[in-house]
Design a protein around this motif. Structure first.
Motif, PDB file in Angstrom:
ATOM      1  N   LYS A  35       0.838  -1.197   0.000  1.00 24.71           N
ATOM      2  CA  LYS A  35       0.000   0.000   0.000  1.00 24.71           C
ATOM      3  C   LYS A  35       0.870   1.242   0.000  1.00 24.71           C
ATOM      4  CE  LYS A  35      -3.816  -2.320   0.391  1.00 24.71           C
ATOM      5  NZ  LYS A  35      -4.678  -2.474  -0.752  1.00 24.71           N
ATOM      6  N   ASN A  36       0.422   2.257  -0.719  1.00 26.30           N
ATOM      7  CA  ASN A  36       1.133   3.523  -0.809  1.00 26.30           C
ATOM      8  C   ASN A  36       0.131   4.637  -0.533  1.00 26.30           C
ATOM      9  OD1 ASN A  36       2.125   6.012  -2.004  1.00 26.30           O
ATOM     10  ND2 ASN A  36       3.733   4.781  -2.921  1.00 26.30           N
ATOM     11  N   PRO A  37       0.423   5.524   0.426  1.00 26.19           N
ATOM     12  CA  PRO A  37      -0.526   6.586   0.755  1.00 26.19           C
ATOM     13  C   PRO A  37      -0.798   7.538  -0.415  1.00 26.19           C
ATOM     14  CG  PRO A  37       1.566   6.933   1.877  1.00 26.19           C
ATOM     15  CD  PRO A  37       1.623   5.581   1.240  1.00 26.19           C
ATOM     16  N   ASP A  38       0.084   7.545  -1.419  1.00 30.36           N
ATOM     17  CA  ASP A  38      -0.110   8.408  -2.585  1.00 30.36           C
ATOM     18  C   ASP A  38      -0.922   7.721  -3.678  1.00 30.36           C
ATOM     19  OD1 ASP A  38       1.368  10.517  -1.436  1.00 30.36           O
ATOM     20  OD2 ASP A  38       3.240   9.562  -2.059  1.00 30.36           O
ATOM     21  N   GLY A  39      -1.375   6.505  -3.416  1.00 29.69           N
ATOM     22  CA  GLY A  39      -2.231   5.813  -4.371  1.00 29.69           C
ATOM     23  C   GLY A  39      -1.512   4.912  -5.351  1.00 29.69           C
ATOM     24  N   ALA A  40      -0.216   4.757  -5.238  1.00 29.67           N
ATOM     25  CA  ALA A  40       0.541   3.901  -6.157  1.00 29.67           C
ATOM     26  C   ALA A  40       0.674   2.498  -5.577  1.00 29.67           C
ATOM     27  CB  ALA A  40       1.917   4.509  -6.426  1.00 29.67           C
ATOM     28  N   ASP A  41      -0.473   1.879  -5.252  1.00 33.29           N
ATOM     29  CA  ASP A  41      -0.464   0.531  -4.691  1.00 33.29           C
ATOM     30  C   ASP A  41       0.026  -0.472  -5.732  1.00 33.29           C
ATOM     31  OD1 ASP A  41      -1.589   1.719  -2.473  1.00 33.29           O
ATOM     32  OD2 ASP A  41      -3.615   0.992  -2.885  1.00 33.29           O
TER      33      ASP A  41
END
Length: 74
Positions: A35-41
């Protein structure tokens, strides 16, 4: 067989035979979600641990055969 299918077959075979890469590797997870908080999961193809306790990340990338032929012939 399409490229994604070939990749999954190779990934699953390697996940069950990690000693082909390094003796003592322990499989932790196949397709480990990141998971990436910037949306780059994304996901890690194979997550393992070596005998020293370090994480080992194994990623597969499909390339077009024409590109591979060009690189191999260079």
């Amino acid at each position: 067989m399409s490229e994604p299918q070939k990749e999954s077959v190779l990934r699953d075979h390697l996940a069950q035979n990690l000693d082909l890469i390094e003796s003592g590797l322990q499989l932790l997870k196949v397709e480990y979600a990141v998971k990436n908080p910037d949306g780059a999961d994304g996901s890690i193809d194979i997550l393992a641990r070596d005998t020293s306790g370090d994480f080992v990340v194994i990623e597969f990338e499909a390339i077009e055969s024409s590109v591979a032929t060009g690189v191999a012939g260079a």
